[in-house]
Design a protein around this motif. Structure first.
Motif, PDB file in Angstrom:
ATOM      1  N   TRP A  44       0.832  -1.200   0.000  1.00 43.81           N
ATOM      2  CA  TRP A  44       0.000   0.000   0.000  1.00 43.81           C
ATOM      3  C   TRP A  44       0.869   1.253   0.000  1.00 43.81           C
ATOM      4  CZ3 TRP A  44      -5.053   1.117  -0.650  1.00 43.81           C
ATOM      5  CH2 TRP A  44      -5.457   2.426  -0.342  1.00 43.81           C
TER       6      TRP A  44
ATOM      7  N   SER B   8       2.238   1.914  -3.385  1.00 44.82           N
ATOM      8  CA  SER B   8       1.228   2.444  -4.314  1.00 44.82           C
ATOM      9  C   SER B   8       1.013   3.944  -4.084  1.00 44.82           C
ATOM     10  CB  SER B   8      -0.097   1.686  -4.150  1.00 44.82           C
ATOM     11  OG  SER B   8      -0.763   2.036  -2.940  1.00 44.82           O
ATOM     12  N   ILE B   9       1.130   4.391  -2.835  1.00 44.91           N
ATOM     13  CA  ILE B   9       1.009   5.821  -2.540  1.00 44.91           C
ATOM     14  C   ILE B   9       2.199   6.575  -3.110  1.00 44.91           C
ATOM     15  CG2 ILE B   9       0.935   7.535  -0.678  1.00 44.91           C
ATOM     16  CD1 ILE B   9      -1.668   5.953  -1.102  1.00 44.91           C
TER      17      ILE B   9
ATOM     18  N   LYS C  25       1.624   7.132  -6.807  1.00 45.63           N
ATOM     19  CA  LYS C  25       0.666   8.200  -7.088  1.00 45.63           C
ATOM     20  C   LYS C  25       1.287   9.575  -6.845  1.00 45.63           C
ATOM     21  CE  LYS C  25      -3.346   5.302  -6.043  1.00 45.63           C
ATOM     22  NZ  LYS C  25      -4.441   4.997  -5.114  1.00 45.63           N
TER      23      LYS C  25
ATOM     24  N   GLU D 212      -5.983   8.693   2.149  1.00 47.10           N
ATOM     25  CA  GLU D 212      -5.109   8.557   0.985  1.00 47.10           C
ATOM     26  C   GLU D 212      -4.593   9.909   0.484  1.00 47.10           C
ATOM     27  OE1 GLU D 212      -5.238   6.649  -3.519  1.00 47.10           O
ATOM     28  OE2 GLU D 212      -6.617   5.930  -1.971  1.00 47.10           O
TER      29      GLU D 212
ATOM     30  N   GLN E 125      -1.818  10.982   2.682  1.00 45.49           N
ATOM     31  CA  GLN E 125      -0.641  10.151   2.444  1.00 45.49           C
ATOM     32  C   GLN E 125       0.148  10.666   1.234  1.00 45.49           C
ATOM     33  OE1 GLN E 125      -2.409   6.297   1.935  1.00 45.49           O
ATOM     34  NE2 GLN E 125      -2.854   6.014   4.112  1.00 45.49           N
ATOM     35  N   ILE E 126      -0.567  10.954   0.163  1.00 45.24           N
ATOM     36  CA  ILE E 126       0.085  11.437  -1.056  1.00 45.24           C
ATOM     37  C   ILE E 126       0.762  12.780  -0.815  1.00 45.24           C
ATOM     38  CG2 ILE E 126      -0.342  12.252  -3.420  1.00 45.24           C
ATOM     39  CD1 ILE E 126      -2.603  10.131  -3.545  1.00 45.24           C
TER      40      ILE E 126
ATOM     41  N   SER F  16       6.982   4.459   4.978  1.00 46.96           N
ATOM     42  CA  SER F  16       5.692   4.295   4.294  1.00 46.96           C
ATOM     43  C   SER F  16       4.905   3.123   4.866  1.00 46.96           C
ATOM     44  CB  SER F  16       5.896   4.114   2.783  1.00 46.96           C
ATOM     45  OG  SER F  16       6.528   2.876   2.493  1.00 46.96           O
TER      46      SER F  16
ATOM     47  N   TYR G 116       1.458   3.899   6.414  1.00 46.84           N
ATOM     48  CA  TYR G 116       0.272   4.169   5.596  1.00 46.84           C
ATOM     49  C   TYR G 116      -0.535   2.883   5.426  1.00 46.84           C
ATOM     50  CZ  TYR G 116       2.520   8.555   4.209  1.00 46.84           C
ATOM     51  OH  TYR G 116       3.112   9.794   4.207  1.00 46.84           O
TER      52      TYR G 116
END
Length: 288
Positions: free
Chosen positions: A49, A52-53, A56, A134, A137-138, A176, A179
Motif C-alpha cells: 500500500w 502504491s502511494i 501516485k 489517501e 498520504q500522497i 511508508s 500508511y
C-alpha cells in the motif's frame, strides 16, 4: 523520513495492544513485546500500500521534478527490501473497539494491555502513527520528496545522489509502513518498528539484529527467531519493555467482552508477576 508520522505521545497517554489469552500471558511473564515481519500481518497489502502511494505521489510530481530524479528514488525504494527487513508491533489509541476485539483478541475472549506510550518509546524502536487518508498520504510523500529534491539541487554535481540521498530515500521507503488502507481507519493504529539487517552468509544471506538505543543506552541485538506460518518461516524478535525489571509500563488491562475471568484474578496474577498497580477493568463493548 516522514516527519509527520513520528508518534509523539502526550504525558501518561496509553497505547493498547489487543491479544488472546496465550499472548497476554507471554507478554506478562516475559516482559517483552514481539516484533514481527510486516509482511506476515493481517493486511495482505501492508508495505505494498505504501508503495502504491509513492507511485501516485511521483506521478503528480513528474512535471515539477522530472523523471530522472523520481526514477533514482524509485530505484532505492524498490531495492530497500534487500537491505533490511522491517519488523513491527501494532498498538491502538483506543482500547475498547468491538471490531478489534473480534479480529485480534480471540473474538472477544482475550485481553487488551494498556502501556504507557512514553515508556514503550524508550525501547530500540521507531514509533509511527498510521495515516489512513489517501489524499493526506500522497501529500506527505510529495512534501518529503520535494525536500530531498531541494537538498540535492543545492549540492555540487559530484556529491549528488550520495550516501545522504540513499539514506533519506531508504527511510522514506520504510516509513511508508505507516500508511494503510482507509478500510482500517477504525483501528487508530500506532506501530512500533525495528529494522533487521541482511548480511552475506556463504552463498546466501542471513538476518541479524544490530541492536540500537534502549532506555538511553546502547543495547545489543536480539536473537532473530522464526516460527512457521502457512508453511513459511515468519521472522520475529522479542524486545524487553521492562528495562531489565526497572520499568513498569503496563498501566491498564481490559478484559474482553466474552471473557468470564474475574477481575480480581487478573489483578492478583499481575501483582504476583511483579507488574504493580495495574487498573483492571472489563470491556464496555456489548458482544455475546
Amino acid at each position: 523520513m516522514i516527519v509527520d508520522r513520528v508518534y509523539k505521545p502526550k504525558r501518561k497517554e496509553l497505547l493498547y495492544h489487543y491479544c488472546d489469552a496465550t499472548t497476554f500471558h507471554a507478554i506478562c511473564t516475559n516482559k517483552t513485546i514481539r516484533m514481527c515481519d510486516l509482511f506476515s500481518m493481517n493486511d495482505y497489502l501492508e508495505m505494498h500500500w505504501g508503495y502504491s502511494i509513492w507511485e501516485k505521489a511521483a506521478t503528480e510530481l513528474l512535471p515539477e521534478i522530472g523523471e530522472e530524479f523520481l526514477n533514482a528514488i524509485d530505484h532505492i525504494i524498490h531495492f530497500s527490501g534487500g537491505w533490511g527487513l522491517l519488523l513491527a508491533s501494532c498498538f491502538s489509541l483506543d482500547g475498547d473497539v468491538l471490531s478489534q476485539w473480534r479480529a485480534y483478541a480471540d473474538d472477544g475472549n482475550g485481553y487488551v494491555i494498556g502501556f504507557n506510550a512514553q515508556d514503550l518509546k524508550k525501547m530500540s524502536v521507531r514509533a509511527l502513527k498510521v495515516e489512513y487518508r489517501e489524499k493526506k498520504q500522497i501529500e506527505e510523500i510529495k512534501k518529503v520528496v520535494k525536500a530531498i529534491y531541494d537538498v540535492e539541487k543545492s549540492l555540487p554535481e559530484e556529491e549528488k545522489f550520495g550516501e545522504g540521498f540513499v539514506e533519506l530515500c531508504t527511510l522514506l521507503s520504510f516509513d511508508s509502513a505507516s500508511y494503510k488502507n482507509p478500510a482500517f481507519s477504525e483501528e487508530k493504529e500506532v506501530r512500533l518498528v525495528h529494522l533487521l539487517n541482511f548480511e552475506k552468509s556463504n552463498n546466501s544471506l542471513k538476518l541479524v539484529d544490530n541492536g540500537g538505543i534502549a532506555f538511553g543506552k546502547d543495547c545489543p541485538g536480539q536473537e532473530v527467531k522464526f516460527l512457521m506460518s502457512q508453511n513459511a518461516p515468519k521472522t520475529y524478535i522479542d524486545l524487553d519493555f521492562s528495562n531489565s525489571g526497572k520499568s513498569f509500563p503496563i498501566k491498564e488491562v481490559i478484559i474482553g467482552p466474552k471473557n468470564l475471568v474475574l477481575s480480581t484474578a487478573i489483578s492478583t496474577y499481575l501483582e504476583t508477576l511483579n507488574i504493580p498497580n495495574v487498573e483492571v477493568k472489563r470491556s464496555n463493548a456489548s458482544y455475546r
